[in-house]
Design an enzyme around this catalytic site. Structure first.
Site, short mmCIF file in Angstrom:
data_model
loop_
_atom_site.label_atom_id
_atom_site.label_comp_id
_atom_site.label_asym_id
_atom_site.label_seq_id
_atom_site.Cartn_x
_atom_site.Cartn_y
_atom_site.Cartn_z
N GLY A 39 0.80 -1.22 0.00
CA GLY A 39 0.00 0.00 0.00
C GLY A 39 0.83 1.27 0.00
N CYS A 40 0.18 2.36 0.35
CA CYS A 40 0.73 3.70 0.12
C CYS A 40 1.92 4.07 0.99
CB CYS A 40 -0.37 4.73 0.30
SG CYS A 40 -1.70 4.60 -0.92
N PHE A 41 2.15 3.37 2.09
CA PHE A 41 3.30 3.73 2.94
C PHE A 41 4.60 3.13 2.43
CE2 PHE A 41 1.61 -0.18 4.89
CZ PHE A 41 2.75 -0.97 4.98
#
Length: 265
Positions: A39-41
């Site tokens: 995901g985005c992290f």
């Protein structure tokens, strides 16, 4: 290249790390690390892992690749999951790559940024804030309404942990590379920390041009910042400043923090 880190939302066997090794003609014994569904992290995660590998393996050169096809989350509207529309409006596909090492070879290797310190943490009381699930319907995406609030509530603590040892408490005195989860997150972070609008200029530029490309975003922003710094005739790759921060936010809610030091142009 001694090590290869690949991060993607796609799933294949053998993975994209294998495909890249063959495509680029890397040595068959290159040490590969495949990261799926982060995901985005994860733009911060790949840098943290690459930093550890480079520092603990003399002569290591780590190729980092983030390749995200967020279009796999796209589907028709759902009465039960209206939040999915937010992701579909923000997301975009993108890929980026860089090489991480330590002890650069003089006159040959010219670093763009230096990674000084990294950390990862789970924000308190944030379970279920951002979820993705691979199901029969494909990859689904859900988020709570208050994700911007959770991020802005926890960012000051992460900054204090990162910059207090450096004697830095004015966060307008550093350059910013923040994962552009969406305009609402950036707005609340700016408000919480009283940041000047120009601090998020590179971040907002990438969001506007390419959308939220998950893990690849912060690598795009690094490139945008160093190119713009050179074009504007500034002294360093970090908008003329010495110190900076890179933030990744994503499922968990997980926060990745990387303290960066710019390089003289």
């Amino acid at each position: 290249i001694t090590h290869l880190i690949v991060c993607t939302t796609s799933v294949d066997m053998p993975g994209a790390d294998y495909q890249l090794t063959k495509l680029l003609g890397l040595r068959p014994y290159v040490k590969r690390y495949m990261m799926y569904q982060q995901g985005c992290f994860a733009g911060g995660t790949v840098l943290r892992l690459a930093k550890d590998l480079a520092e603990n393996n003399k002569g290591a050169r780590v190729l980092v690749v983030c390749s995200e096809v967020t279009a796999v989350t796209f589907r028709g509207p759902s009465d039960t999951h209206l939040d999915s529309l937010v992701g579909q409006a923000l997301f975009g596909d993108g890929a980026a790559a860089l090489i991480v090492g330590s002890d650069p070879v003089p006159e040959i290797e010219k670093p763009i940024f230096e990674m000084v310190w990294t950390a990862q943490t789970i924000a308190p009381d944030s379970e279920g804030a951002i979820d993705g699930h691979l199901r029969e319907a494909g990859l689904t995406f859900h988020l709570l309404k208050d994700v911007p609030g959770i991020v802005s509530k926890n960012i000051n603590k992460a900054l204090v942990e990162a910059f207090e040892p450096l004697g830095i408490s004015d966060y307008n005195s550093i350059f910013w590379i923040a994962h552009p989860g969406g305009p609402a997150i950036l707005d609340q972070v700016e408000q919480k920390l009283a940041l000047k609008p120009e601090k998020m200029k590179a971040t907002r530029e990438v969001l506007s041009e390419y959308g939220n490309m998950s893990s690849a975003c912060v690598l795009f922003i690094l490139d945008e910042m160093r190119k713009k710094s050179a074009q504007d005739g500034l002294k360093t790759t970090g908008e003329g400043l010495e110190w900076g921060v890179l933030f990744g936010f994503g499922p968990g809610l997980t926060i990745e923090t990387v303290v960066l030091r710019s390089v003289t142009i």
